[in-house]
Design an enzyme around this catalytic site. Structure first.
Site, PDB file in Angstrom:
ATOM      1  N   SER A 120      70.739  27.411 -18.115  1.00 19.74           N
ATOM      2  CA  SER A 120      68.903  27.327 -17.994  1.00 19.74           C
ATOM      3  C   SER A 120      68.941  26.172 -18.911  1.00 19.74           C
ATOM      4  O   SER A 120      69.423  26.131 -20.444  1.00 19.74           O
ATOM      5  CB  SER A 120      68.005  27.775 -17.724  1.00 19.74           C
ATOM      6  OG  SER A 120      66.706  27.071 -17.684  1.00 19.74           O
ATOM      7  N   TYR A 147      66.671  20.658 -15.351  1.00 19.45           N
ATOM      8  CA  TYR A 147      65.944  19.717 -15.303  1.00 19.45           C
ATOM      9  C   TYR A 147      65.428  18.184 -15.148  1.00 19.45           C
ATOM     10  O   TYR A 147      65.451  17.970 -17.137  1.00 19.45           O
ATOM     11  CB  TYR A 147      64.614  20.800 -16.138  1.00 19.45           C
ATOM     12  CG  TYR A 147      64.010  21.642 -15.341  1.00 19.45           C
ATOM     13  CD1 TYR A 147      63.308  21.969 -13.970  1.00 19.45           C
ATOM     14  CD2 TYR A 147      64.165  23.556 -15.760  1.00 19.45           C
ATOM     15  CE1 TYR A 147      63.611  23.303 -13.335  1.00 19.45           C
ATOM     16  CE2 TYR A 147      63.978  24.387 -15.067  1.00 19.45           C
ATOM     17  CZ  TYR A 147      63.527  24.477 -14.120  1.00 19.45           C
ATOM     18  OH  TYR A 147      63.173  25.917 -13.386  1.00 19.45           O
ATOM     19  N   THR A 173      67.707  20.961 -10.477  1.00 18.41           N
ATOM     20  CA  THR A 173      66.388  21.650  -9.307  1.00 18.41           C
ATOM     21  C   THR A 173      65.529  21.071  -8.891  1.00 18.41           C
ATOM     22  O   THR A 173      64.890  19.779 -10.013  1.00 18.41           O
ATOM     23  CB  THR A 173      65.795  22.893 -10.720  1.00 18.41           C
ATOM     24  OG1 THR A 173      66.929  23.372 -11.142  1.00 18.41           O
ATOM     25  CG2 THR A 173      64.648  22.959 -10.079  1.00 18.41           C
ATOM     26  N   LYS A 246      69.594  22.279  -6.508  1.00 18.25           N
ATOM     27  CA  LYS A 246      69.351  23.201  -6.372  1.00 18.25           C
ATOM     28  C   LYS A 246      67.712  23.693  -6.279  1.00 18.25           C
ATOM     29  O   LYS A 246      67.028  23.110  -6.100  1.00 18.25           O
ATOM     30  CB  LYS A 246      69.393  24.234  -7.785  1.00 18.25           C
ATOM     31  CG  LYS A 246      68.840  26.144  -7.768  1.00 18.25           C
ATOM     32  CD  LYS A 246      68.875  26.369  -8.767  1.00 18.25           C
ATOM     33  CE  LYS A 246      68.596  27.944  -8.127  1.00 18.25           C
ATOM     34  NZ  LYS A 246      67.296  27.850  -8.550  1.00 18.25           N
ATOM     35  N   HIS A 270      63.284  28.977  -4.777  1.00 15.52           N
ATOM     36  CA  HIS A 270      63.499  29.526  -6.126  1.00 15.52           C
ATOM     37  C   HIS A 270      62.609  31.274  -6.307  1.00 15.52           C
ATOM     38  O   HIS A 270      61.950  31.473  -7.602  1.00 15.52           O
ATOM     39  CB  HIS A 270      62.356  28.666  -6.481  1.00 15.52           C
ATOM     40  CG  HIS A 270      62.254  28.277  -8.290  1.00 15.52           C
ATOM     41  ND1 HIS A 270      62.255  27.112  -8.072  1.00 15.52           N
ATOM     42  CD2 HIS A 270      62.013  29.041  -9.425  1.00 15.52           C
ATOM     43  CE1 HIS A 270      63.391  26.811  -9.509  1.00 15.52           C
ATOM     44  NE2 HIS A 270      62.381  28.142 -10.229  1.00 15.52           N
TER      45      HIS A 270
END
Length: 371
Positions: A120, A147, A173, A246, A270
Site C-alpha cells: 500500500s 493513491y 486504486t 483496483k 473495497h
C-alpha cells in the site's frame, strides 16, 4: 545498492486457531478497540461487507468424479510470474497498528508461501526494505498500490520510488476518491498516531493542496482532485510498469480500461469500506468477465475466507484472488507465522476442494463446477 532489513520476530500461533474466522475472532482481543474498528470496520451499515461473505457462501459446487488428478498442483501464472497458489496479499494500510513487524512480516510470509504481495501507499514500512525482503527470501517482486496525489509531481515521485525498488506492477486504486462513512471508527475515536504516519507520504514535500475552482464542492473540495480517466492516460505515459486498476466493478468501466490498454483489473468494492449497498464481488465478477472476454487478466477480492471461496472465484472468471482483512487479523495474532498460516490454510482448503471437484489444476476450474 542492497537495502538492509531486519528479520521479523517469530511468534507462536495461539492455540485453537484453525480457520480464517478463528484468526478474526482472536484478533479482536489482540488489536484493541480503536485498531480493530479501523481494520474490521465497514461503511455505513456494513451491508456490502456482509454481502461479500454471503455471496461466496451462497454459491454451490457441482463436482465432477472419476477425473485424473495425476500431477495436480495449484501453481498459477500471473503476469509472467508463477504463484504457488492463486493468492495475493491485498494492499492493507498501517499494518504496524496490528503488529510491530507490520508489512515486513507479511512480506516474509508471502515469500515463504510463494504468493504475491501488493504494498500500500499507506504502508507502515517503506517499499525498499519490503522489496529487499521479498528478493532475499526468494519471493516474487512486490506490486505497488498507488493513491493518486493532488500534485502530479508527488504521484510521479511515488511511481519512480516503486520502479527503483524493483516493483513488478502498479495498482491504481480508483474507487476511493473519499473515505467511506465508517461508524465504528467514529465511535472509538480512531486517529492514526503521529509516530505511525506512512513513510511514503511523509517523504513527499509538504505542499499545500492545489486550489479548487469551486468554493467548496463535494466533501469540502477534496473531490476536485479525484483521479479521472485523463489521469489514467497520463499515468500510463509515465511508467513502463504494467498498470492495474483496483476497484472497477461496472462493465462499461471495464471495457474502457481494456480499450486504454490497462494490463488488468481488480474487481473490488473495497471490502465494503467505502460505499455501502454495493453488490457482492461474487455478483460483480461474472459481469466484468463477460465484458472483457476470456483472456483479460482479472483479480477479485472481498469476503474470501475459505479455499472453496477461492475455487468459486476462479470458476467465475478470476485469475487469482486478493486477501485483505484476514491478512491483518493473522498478523495481529502471530506476526509472520500468523500470515503464513492463513495463506497455507487457504491453499490446503483449495487443494482439497480441487481434488473433490475433479480438478487437477486451477486451469481446469470453470463455470461448469458451479450450480
Amino acid at each position: 545498492m542492497h537495502i538492509s532489513w531486519n528479520p521479523p520476530s517469530i511468534s507462536p500461533l495461539p492455540p485453537g486457531i484453525i480457520t480464517l474466522d478463528d484468526h478474526e475472532r482472536h484478533a479482536e482481543h489482540m488489536l484493541g478497540a480503536a485498531a480493530h474498528a479501523y481494520f474490521a470496520g465497514t461503511a455505513a451499515d456494513g451491508l456490502t461487507h456482509a454481502a461479500n461473505r454471503q455471496g461466496w457462501r451462497s454459491l454451490t459446487l457441482r463436482p465432477r468424479v472419476l477425473q485424473s488428478l495425476t500431477g495436480g498442483h495449484t501453481r498459477t501464472l500471473l503476469q509472467c510470474a508463477t504463484l504457488h497458489a492463486p493468492l495475493l496479499l491485498a494492499p492493507v494500510a498501517h499494518q504496524q497498528l496490528a503488529h510491530p513487524d507490520g508489512e515486513l512480516a507479511s512480506a516474509c510470509a508471502a515469500a515463504a508461501m510463494g504468493v504475491g504481495m501488493v504494498v500500500s501507499t499507506l504502508s507502515s514500512i517503506p517499499i525498499e526494505p519490503l522489496a529487499a525482503c521479498l528478493h532475499d527470501s526468494g519471493g516474487l517482486p512486490p506490486w505497488f498500490q498507488l493513491y493518486a496525489q493532488p500534485h502530479r509531481d508527488d504521484t510521479l515521485a511515488l511511481i519512480h520510488r516503486a520502479e527503483q525498488a524493483g516493483c513488478a506492477a502498479l495498482v491504481l486504486t480508483v474507487d476511493a476518491p473519499v473515505q467511506g462513512v465508517r461508524d465504528a471508527e467514529r465511535r472509538t475515536g480512531f486517529v492514526l498516531p503521529p509516530q505511525k504516519q506512512p513513510p511514503h507520504l511523509a517523504d513527499l514535500p509538504n505542499r499545500p493542496w492545489p486550489a479548487s475552482h469551486a468554493e467548496a464542492g463535494l466533501c469540502q473540495g477534496v473531490t476536485a482532485h479525484a483521479p479521472t480517466w485523463a489521469d489514467v492516460e497520463w499515468l500510463q505515459k509515465q511508467t513502463s510498469l504494467p498498470l492495474w486498476l483496483k476497484g472497477v466493478t461496472h462493465p462499461q468501466d471495464a471495457c474502457r480500461a481494456q480499450d486504454l490498454g490497462i494490463h488488468g483489473l481488480i474487481v473490488s468494492n473495497h471490502g465494503g469500506r467505502t460505499l455501502d449497498t454495493m453488490p457482492s464481488t461474487s455478483r460483480l465478477l461474472p459481469q466484468v468477465r463477460a465484458a472483457v472476454g476470456a483472456d483479460f487478466p482479472l483479480l477479485v477480492d472481498g469476503g474470501i475466507r475459505r479455499g472453496t471461496d477461492v475455487f468459486k472465484a476462479l470458476a467465475l472468471g478470476a485469475n487469482a484472488v486478493l486477501i485483505g482483512r484476514p491478512q491483518v487479523f493473522a498478523l495481529a495474532n502471530a506476526g509472520a507465522r500468523g500470515v503464513a498460516h492463513m495463506l497455507r490454510t487457504l491453499r490446503d482448503e483449495l487443494e482439497a476442494c480441487m481434488a473433490l471437484c475433479g480438478c487437477a489444476t486451477v486451469d481446469a476450474i470453470g463455470p461448469e463446477h458451479l450450480e
